[in-house]
Design an enzyme around this catalytic site. Structure first.
Site, PDB file in Angstrom:
ATOM      1  N   LYS A 201      26.516 112.012 119.165  1.00  0.00           N
ATOM      2  CA  LYS A 201      27.829 112.209 118.564  1.00  0.00           C
ATOM      3  C   LYS A 201      27.874 113.513 117.791  1.00  0.00           C
ATOM      4  O   LYS A 201      26.896 113.877 117.125  1.00  0.00           O
ATOM      5  CB  LYS A 201      28.146 111.038 117.615  1.00  0.00           C
ATOM      6  CG  LYS A 201      28.140 109.688 118.315  1.00  0.00           C
ATOM      7  CD  LYS A 201      28.100 108.525 117.361  1.00  0.00           C
ATOM      8  CE  LYS A 201      28.005 107.203 118.111  1.00  0.00           C
ATOM      9  NZ  LYS A 201      27.871 106.043 117.215  1.00  0.00           N
TER      10      LYS A 201
ATOM     11  N   LYS B  32      32.709 110.022 111.614  1.00  0.00           N
ATOM     12  CA  LYS B  32      32.204 108.882 110.829  1.00  0.00           C
ATOM     13  C   LYS B  32      30.882 109.209 110.142  1.00  0.00           C
ATOM     14  O   LYS B  32      30.593 108.693 109.050  1.00  0.00           O
ATOM     15  CB  LYS B  32      32.094 107.638 111.712  1.00  0.00           C
ATOM     16  CG  LYS B  32      31.086 107.718 112.856  1.00  0.00           C
ATOM     17  CD  LYS B  32      29.727 107.157 112.504  1.00  0.00           C
ATOM     18  CE  LYS B  32      28.756 107.291 113.656  1.00  0.00           C
ATOM     19  NZ  LYS B  32      27.422 106.731 113.328  1.00  0.00           N
TER      20      LYS B  32
ATOM     21  N   SER C  64      21.613 103.311 108.150  1.00  0.00           N
ATOM     22  CA  SER C  64      22.175 104.558 108.681  1.00  0.00           C
ATOM     23  C   SER C  64      21.535 105.742 107.978  1.00  0.00           C
ATOM     24  O   SER C  64      21.515 105.819 106.743  1.00  0.00           O
ATOM     25  CB  SER C  64      23.692 104.584 108.459  1.00  0.00           C
ATOM     26  OG  SER C  64      24.177 105.904 108.484  1.00  0.00           O
TER      27      SER C  64
ATOM     28  N   GLY D 118      30.021 103.257 119.338  1.00  0.00           N
ATOM     29  CA  GLY D 118      30.474 102.064 118.640  1.00  0.00           C
ATOM     30  C   GLY D 118      29.567 101.722 117.478  1.00  0.00           C
ATOM     31  O   GLY D 118      28.600 102.435 117.182  1.00  0.00           O
TER      32      GLY D 118
END
Length: 355
Positions: free
Chosen positions: A101, A193, A256, A129
């Site tokens: 990404k 994000k 994350s 996702g």
């Protein structure tokens, strides 16, 4: 599967459990040998036994020989040279799906545009996702979006489209894919994000809690929508798995790397000392620059991403940068109500360090 990190290995596991024969390419021969010997990626997914059907290799020629589809799971910063490296070995016209990404830093191109430039003639899409790699590899119930642009022929026979075919290959057990034709919207959600997650981590590490995180997530979704729409994507895509879903997950846990980096910085840890000094690739750190540069080019305001970029790359003090973010002019939430009011107390600092 080109990339044997945690996410590449997890996706390889999904496909192999579904009966697909998967070649998992690792950049380092020692990692490929270790995976082949132990049926485990002890470096990136320790303790997870890999299903049969995965053949690890460090040879691009071997990995791509006879392949029917390719998933690229390399860092966004190395995507272009990776495409150049695989070009001589790539079977004609097979679909290529991005499982990484971001936005290319200097060009401002979405990653699918980079692939299309370097590998013309191939359908290019993305898998994106709310998916932590370990949970996916362990077959926990997980949902993601598979996005490819639909040609006229794809709309006449959508079951034969690259998006549908890849979704069917991934579908099984706990993994549930959805199909989209809005590749731009999906890619924008995935790139933005990570930057918003760093913002959430910064404020969490600085001692703030759920009100702050909810505000950043909600306004972060708005930044996603504006950028996606400006680039030709659909706002509704950003409310789906690849946008709001992925953002919510990434902003909710220090599993994350983006959230974790922000959390450490918010605690006052210097960047070189984060992750105990290890050289950990954090996509949002790179994309804080590329996303904001792209936003400037298309005249889209993205104040949260701008704040993160200022702290990471422009020497801004975290406390001052977020105080200024919160003290911007008061705006209307529905854009149809055209309103901007000067903040009544722009110099009142946020109370950092509060319990």
């Amino acid at each position: 599967m080109l990339g044997a990190g945690s996410w590449g290995t997890a996706l390889a596991s999904v496909l192999a459990r579904n009966g697909r024969q998967v070649r998992l390419w690792a950049r380092r021969p020692d990692l490929a040998d270790s995976i082949a010997r132990a049926a485990e990626n002890a470096e990136y997914l320790p303790g997870v036994t890999l299903p049969t059907g995965i053949r690890a290799t460090a040879s691009l020629a071997e990995a791509l020989d006879g392949a029917e589809a390719v998933l690229l799971v390399t860092p966004s910063s190395t995507l272009r040279p990776m495409c150049q490296a695989i070009a001589p070995h790539l079977p004609d016209r097979i679909p290529i799906a991005l499982a990484c990404k971001g936005v290319e830093r200097r060009s401002g191109l979405l990653l699918s545009e980079v692939v299309s430039q370097e590998l013309p003639g191939h359908p290019v899409g993305a898998v994106s996702g709310p998916t932590f790699a370990r949970e996916t590899a362990l077959d926990y119930p997980t949902a993601a979006t598979v996005a490819f642009p639909f040609t006229y022929a794809d709309r006449l026979d959508p079951r034969s489209s690259p998006a549908a075919r890849l979704a069917m290959s991934l579908s099984g057990g706990g993994f549930r894919p959805y199909v989209s034709d809005d590749l731009v919207g999906v890619e924008v959600g995935g790139a933005v994000k990570n930057v918003i997650a760093i913002a959430c981590g910064m404020m969490s590490g600085a001692g703030f809690a759920e009100n702050t995180r909810a505000a950043l997530i909600t306004r972060g979704i708005d930044e996603m929508k504006l950028l996606a729409q400006a680039l030709g994507g659909r706002r509704e895509t950003v409310t789906g798995l690849s946008g709001a879903g992925d953002l919510t997950l990434t902003c909710s846990s220090t599993t994350s790397r983006n959230m974790s980096l922000g959390h450490q910085l918010g605690q006052g840890i210097a960047r070189p000392s984060c992750f105990e000094g290890r050289n950990v690739v954090v996509e949002g750190e790179v994309n804080a620059v590329s996303v904001t540069d792209l936003a400037h080019r298309v005249s889209v305001p993205m104040p949260i991403c701008e704040t993160v970029n200022a702290v990471l790359h422009k020497g801004a003090r975290l406390q001052q940068a977020f105080t200024e973010l919160w003290a911007r002019p008061i705006e209307a939430e529905p854009y149809a109500l055209d309103l901007s009011l000067d903040h009544p107390s722009p110099d009142l600092p946020l109370q950092f360090g509060a319990d």
